[in-house]
Scaffold this active site. Structure first.
Site, mmCIF file in Angstrom:
data_model
loop_
_atom_site.group_PDB
_atom_site.id
_atom_site.type_symbol
_atom_site.label_atom_id
_atom_site.label_comp_id
_atom_site.label_asym_id
_atom_site.label_seq_id
_atom_site.Cartn_x
_atom_site.Cartn_y
_atom_site.Cartn_z
ATOM 1 N N ARG A 63 0.826 -1.208 0.000
ATOM 2 C CA ARG A 63 0.000 0.000 0.000
ATOM 3 C C ARG A 63 0.859 1.256 0.000
ATOM 4 N NH1 ARG A 63 -3.252 -1.646 4.933
ATOM 5 N NH2 ARG A 63 -2.238 -3.673 4.809
ATOM 6 N N GLU A 100 3.624 -9.759 14.548
ATOM 7 C CA GLU A 100 2.930 -10.206 15.755
ATOM 8 C C GLU A 100 3.121 -11.716 15.931
ATOM 9 O OE1 GLU A 100 -0.915 -8.541 15.677
ATOM 10 O OE2 GLU A 100 -1.304 -9.001 17.785
#
Ligand SMILES: O=P(O)(O)OC[C@H]1O[C@H](OP(=O)(O)OP(=O)(O)O)[C@H](O)[C@@H]1O
Ligand SMILES: Nc1ncnc2[nH]cnc12
Length: 179
Positions: A63, A100
């Protein structure tokens, strides 16, 4: 909140539990589809590039490519893609970082950045800061300086700003919207 911030915020769609339960995904595709909002965003980011004295714009896959490339064109600067590992054909520098769950690697073409370059990093979302931190390390290893990090949206509750403070070493972190 300014008119531009209100316009940008109104074009970001919240998608609950994507890509996994508990995550509120910030979808920028409605903003990209609105020429007035996309142009306003590009103009604001290009102004940041000018104000920080950038000589190059780095966009973070994927993005960050969509937002960063028009910013580079508008600011009259070169655009350098930082890609997920394994996508660039030339000699690269590679940087690992933690997600994560698990880890990932990003790369840049070593010849695209040189000593003396001042790099503005552009991305859509700052979350934990892991991706941006790795990008900063990559740019610095290439001998260039990071003159700023500009994101459309900062997810403040994830603490990315604090994490990036040492790596940014005084360079500004500009977030157009805060959540
Ligand atoms: O601050 P962080 O916790 O590192 O997260 C932020 C990064 O995560 C998203 O990219 P993603 O890796 O999902 O890739 P994409 O742009 O290809 O969707 C986003 O575009 C940022 O680059
Ligand atoms: N909540 C989120 N929305 C969009 N992109 C992200 N990247 C990391 N966290 C994100």
């Amino acid at each position: 909140m300014t008119d531009i911030q209100e316009l940008l915020l109104s074009r970001i769609r919240d998608v609950a539990d994507y890509p996994e339960p508990g995550v509120m995904f910030k979808d920028i595709t409605p903003l990209l589809a609105d020429p007035a909002a996309f142009t306003a965003l590009t103009d604001v980011l290009a102004e940041i590039a000018a104000n920080t004295g950038a000589t190059k714009v780095v966009g973070l896959e994927a993005r960050g490519f969509i937002l960063g490339a028009p910013v580079a064109v508008r600011a009259g600067l070169g655009f350098i893609p930082v890609r997920k590992a394994g996508k660039l054909p030339g000699a690269t520098l590679r940087q690992a970082y933690d997600l994560e769950y698990g880890s990932a690697e990003i790369e840049v073409h070593a010849e695209d950045l040189t000593a003396g370059d001042r790099v503005l990093i552009v991305d859509d979302v700052l979350a934990t800061g892991g991706t941006a931190e790795a990008a900063i390390q990559l740019i610095q290893r290439a001998g260039a300086a990071v003159c700023g990090l500009a994101v459309l949206m900062e997810l403040g509750f994830l603490g990315g700003r604090n994490r990036l403070e040492p790596a940014l070493d005084g360079a500004p972190l500009e977030a157009l919207l805060q959540v």
